[in-house]
Design an enzyme around this catalytic site. Structure first.
Site, PDB file in Angstrom:
ATOM      1  N   HIS A   9       0.828  -1.030  -0.022  1.00 41.62           N
ATOM      2  CA  HIS A   9       0.005   0.022  -0.005  1.00 41.62           C
ATOM      3  C   HIS A   9       1.095   1.382  -0.006  1.00 41.62           C
ATOM      4  O   HIS A   9       0.604   2.227  -0.759  1.00 41.62           O
ATOM      5  CB  HIS A   9      -0.999  -0.176   1.357  1.00 41.62           C
ATOM      6  CG  HIS A   9      -0.208  -0.036   2.446  1.00 41.62           C
ATOM      7  ND1 HIS A   9       0.367  -1.237   3.084  1.00 41.62           N
ATOM      8  CD2 HIS A   9       0.204   0.753   3.394  1.00 41.62           C
ATOM      9  CE1 HIS A   9       0.742  -1.082   4.203  1.00 41.62           C
ATOM     10  NE2 HIS A   9       0.732   0.113   4.434  1.00 41.62           N
ATOM     11  N   HIS A  98      27.839  -3.550 -12.054  1.00 40.57           N
ATOM     12  CA  HIS A  98      28.964  -4.301 -11.087  1.00 40.57           C
ATOM     13  C   HIS A  98      28.289  -5.673 -10.607  1.00 40.57           C
ATOM     14  O   HIS A  98      29.210  -6.551 -10.074  1.00 40.57           O
ATOM     15  CB  HIS A  98      29.500  -3.563  -9.779  1.00 40.57           C
ATOM     16  CG  HIS A  98      30.052  -2.557 -10.302  1.00 40.57           C
ATOM     17  ND1 HIS A  98      30.734  -1.437  -9.532  1.00 40.57           N
ATOM     18  CD2 HIS A  98      30.729  -1.823 -11.324  1.00 40.57           C
ATOM     19  CE1 HIS A  98      31.569  -0.454  -9.900  1.00 40.57           C
ATOM     20  NE2 HIS A  98      31.658  -0.936 -11.196  1.00 40.57           N
TER      21      HIS A  98
END
Length: 156
Positions: A9, A98
């Site tokens: 929510h 990375h």
């Protein structure tokens, strides 16, 4: 590219904006809910979306909750998922370059929609440095940890 998207929510409003952005950019969006701002449990929506990524039904996942960590905790429990919480485009870029993450987690209580859309765009348009030995070795080590401690979905 297919994107599984989910929120609780607290992330619902931002999820709507991210979904509009993704569709405008030509991504296929699979929305796993929630579909309103009524109080809800994050795992009810993030878990099915995470499974969709793990099973190859979606290429990547974008999960939005209050701060991002709840979504990352859920996603990182599933074999084959590599989730990162990103609060700026620089982190999103490094999460792909990375670490080759396939799930992006964003905190709707931490960042606004403008930066969130920049984060999403950066994360989706940045490729892993697969040809760089240092980062390939890093990701291989992470994969070895997963192999030791997580069950493949096919084994469950």
């Amino acid at each position: 590219m297919k994107i599984a998207i989910a929120s609780d929510h607290s992330g619902f409003s931002l999820k709507k904006e991210v979904k509009i952005f993704l569709e405008a950019e030509g991504y296929e969006v699979q929305d796993y809910g929630t579909y309103n701002e009524e109080s809800s449990d994050l795992s009810d929506f993030v878990y099915p979306a995470a499974l969709a990524v793990a099973r190859g039904k979606a290429d990547r996942g974008i999960f939005i909750d209050g701060v991002g960590y709840g979504s990352a905790l859920i996603a990182n429990k599933i074999y084959g998922l590599y989730a990162a919480v990103c609060q700026d485009p620089f982190c999103a870029k490094l999460a792909r370059l990375h670490s080759n993450t396939n799930v992006l987690c964003i905190g709707a209580k931490i960042i606004g929609s403008g930066i969130a859309l920049d984060i999403v765009n950066t994360w989706l348009t940045t490729d892993f440095l697969v040809d760089t030995k240092k980062y390939k070795l890093r990701v291989d080590k992470i994969n070895e940890i997963s192999e030791k401690h997580l069950k493949k979905l096919s084994d469950i």
